[in-house]
Design a protein around this motif. Structure first.
Motif, PDB file in Angstrom:
ATOM      1  N   UNK A 257       0.805  -1.217   0.000  1.00 41.64           N
ATOM      2  CA  UNK A 257       0.000   0.000   0.000  1.00 41.64           C
ATOM      3  C   UNK A 257       0.841   1.271   0.000  1.00 41.64           C
ATOM      4  N   UNK A 258       1.894   1.300   0.794  1.00 46.61           N
ATOM      5  CA  UNK A 258       2.709   2.508   0.886  1.00 46.61           C
ATOM      6  C   UNK A 258       3.782   2.547  -0.207  1.00 46.61           C
ATOM      7  N   UNK A 259       4.146   1.376  -0.728  1.00 47.59           N
ATOM      8  CA  UNK A 259       5.110   1.325  -1.819  1.00 47.59           C
ATOM      9  C   UNK A 259       6.558   1.171  -1.401  1.00 47.59           C
ATOM     10  N   UNK A 260       6.795   0.809  -0.146  1.00 45.93           N
ATOM     11  CA  UNK A 260       8.159   0.567   0.319  1.00 45.93           C
ATOM     12  C   UNK A 260       8.674  -0.740  -0.284  1.00 45.93           C
ATOM     13  N   UNK A 261       9.984  -0.940  -0.187  1.00 53.21           N
ATOM     14  CA  UNK A 261      10.623  -2.186  -0.607  1.00 53.21           C
ATOM     15  C   UNK A 261      11.008  -2.984   0.623  1.00 53.21           C
ATOM     16  N   UNK A 262      10.924  -4.304   0.511  1.00 46.56           N
ATOM     17  CA  UNK A 262      11.436  -5.145   1.596  1.00 46.56           C
ATOM     18  C   UNK A 262      12.940  -5.280   1.362  1.00 46.56           C
ATOM     19  N   UNK A 263      13.716  -4.872   2.334  1.00 48.32           N
ATOM     20  CA  UNK A 263      15.170  -4.859   2.216  1.00 48.32           C
ATOM     21  C   UNK A 263      15.756  -6.192   2.681  1.00 48.32           C
ATOM     22  N   UNK A 264      15.271  -6.666   3.828  1.00 50.60           N
ATOM     23  CA  UNK A 264      15.783  -7.936   4.346  1.00 50.60           C
ATOM     24  C   UNK A 264      14.812  -8.527   5.351  1.00 50.60           C
ATOM     25  N   UNK A 265      14.990  -9.815   5.598  1.00 51.26           N
ATOM     26  CA  UNK A 265      14.225 -10.526   6.626  1.00 51.26           C
ATOM     27  C   UNK A 265      15.180 -11.496   7.285  1.00 51.26           C
TER      28      UNK A 265
ATOM     29  N   UNK B  53      15.359 -18.502  17.247  1.00 50.10           N
ATOM     30  CA  UNK B  53      14.839 -18.603  18.610  1.00 50.10           C
ATOM     31  C   UNK B  53      13.589 -17.744  18.784  1.00 50.10           C
ATOM     32  N   UNK B  54      12.894 -17.512  17.682  1.00 52.24           N
ATOM     33  CA  UNK B  54      11.650 -16.759  17.752  1.00 52.24           C
ATOM     34  C   UNK B  54      11.787 -15.284  17.428  1.00 52.24           C
ATOM     35  N   UNK B  55      12.999 -14.783  17.338  1.00 51.95           N
ATOM     36  CA  UNK B  55      13.213 -13.366  17.029  1.00 51.95           C
ATOM     37  C   UNK B  55      13.322 -13.192  15.518  1.00 51.95           C
ATOM     38  N   UNK B  56      12.334 -12.534  14.940  1.00 50.61           N
ATOM     39  CA  UNK B  56      12.301 -12.295  13.494  1.00 50.61           C
ATOM     40  C   UNK B  56      12.191 -10.789  13.276  1.00 50.61           C
ATOM     41  N   UNK B  57      13.020 -10.258  12.408  1.00 49.40           N
ATOM     42  CA  UNK B  57      12.921  -8.850  12.088  1.00 49.40           C
ATOM     43  C   UNK B  57      12.957  -8.656  10.588  1.00 49.40           C
ATOM     44  N   UNK B  58      12.129  -7.707  10.144  1.00 52.24           N
ATOM     45  CA  UNK B  58      11.948  -7.453   8.720  1.00 52.24           C
ATOM     46  C   UNK B  58      12.229  -5.973   8.480  1.00 52.24           C
ATOM     47  N   UNK B  59      13.104  -5.707   7.512  1.00 53.59           N
ATOM     48  CA  UNK B  59      13.480  -4.338   7.202  1.00 53.59           C
ATOM     49  C   UNK B  59      12.773  -3.879   5.926  1.00 53.59           C
ATOM     50  N   UNK B  60      12.095  -2.732   6.010  1.00 52.77           N
ATOM     51  CA  UNK B  60      11.451  -2.117   4.858  1.00 52.77           C
ATOM     52  C   UNK B  60      11.926  -0.669   4.764  1.00 52.77           C
ATOM     53  N   UNK B  61      11.921  -0.135   3.539  1.00 55.22           N
ATOM     54  CA  UNK B  61      12.370   1.241   3.337  1.00 55.22           C
ATOM     55  C   UNK B  61      11.731   1.797   2.071  1.00 55.22           C
TER      56      UNK B  61
END
Length: 125
Positions: free
Chosen positions: A25-33, A38-46
């Motif tokens: 919707x906003x048009x950002x790109x997914x940079x990394x995931x 151990x349950x910690x997941x982080x997703x970078x968008x920009x």
């Protein structure tokens, strides 16, 4: 000395839906995931792949368990755009909840909300 804002941590209830919102919707790109296994997941968008500042989408529930007492509220983010009317129209057409365009001394501004009712602002620069 701090030289720039590198990443903004945004704590969300549903990371997958948050990615859909920011990219679809906003048009950002997914940079990394990343996932530490151990349950910690982080997703970078920009806004673009080469952007100096990005948003990291963290699982709010997981972070709350890891760091009790941490303020997991939505940070107050101000985005800049050169085409406020175009962005406003685009978000509205994608059924994003948007506020009215307001004339401020520093420029025209509107706010919008993600699917979890976190509000963000956009200023024409």
């Amino acid at each position: 000395m701090i030289s720039k804002v590198g990443q903004i941590m945004l704590y969300v209830n549903n990371q997958d839906e948050a990615v859909k919102f920011w990219t679809g919707k906003v048009g950002f790109s997914m940079i990394s995931e990343e996932n530490n296994g151990q349950g910690m997941r982080w997703i970078e968008v920009a806004p673009t792949k080469g952007a100096e500042t990005s948003i990291i989408l963290h699982n709010k529930e997981f972070v709350a368990k890891m760091s009790p007492g941490m303020n997991l509220g939505t940070p107050s983010l101000m985005f800049f755009t050169e085409n406020l009317d175009g962005l406003y129209s685009d978000l509205s057409n994608k059924n994003v909840k948007v506020g009215e365009i307001v004339n401020m001394p520093s420029g025209r501004v509107f706010n919008f909300a993600d699917d979890e009712d976190n509000y963000f602002a956009v200023m024409e620069k």
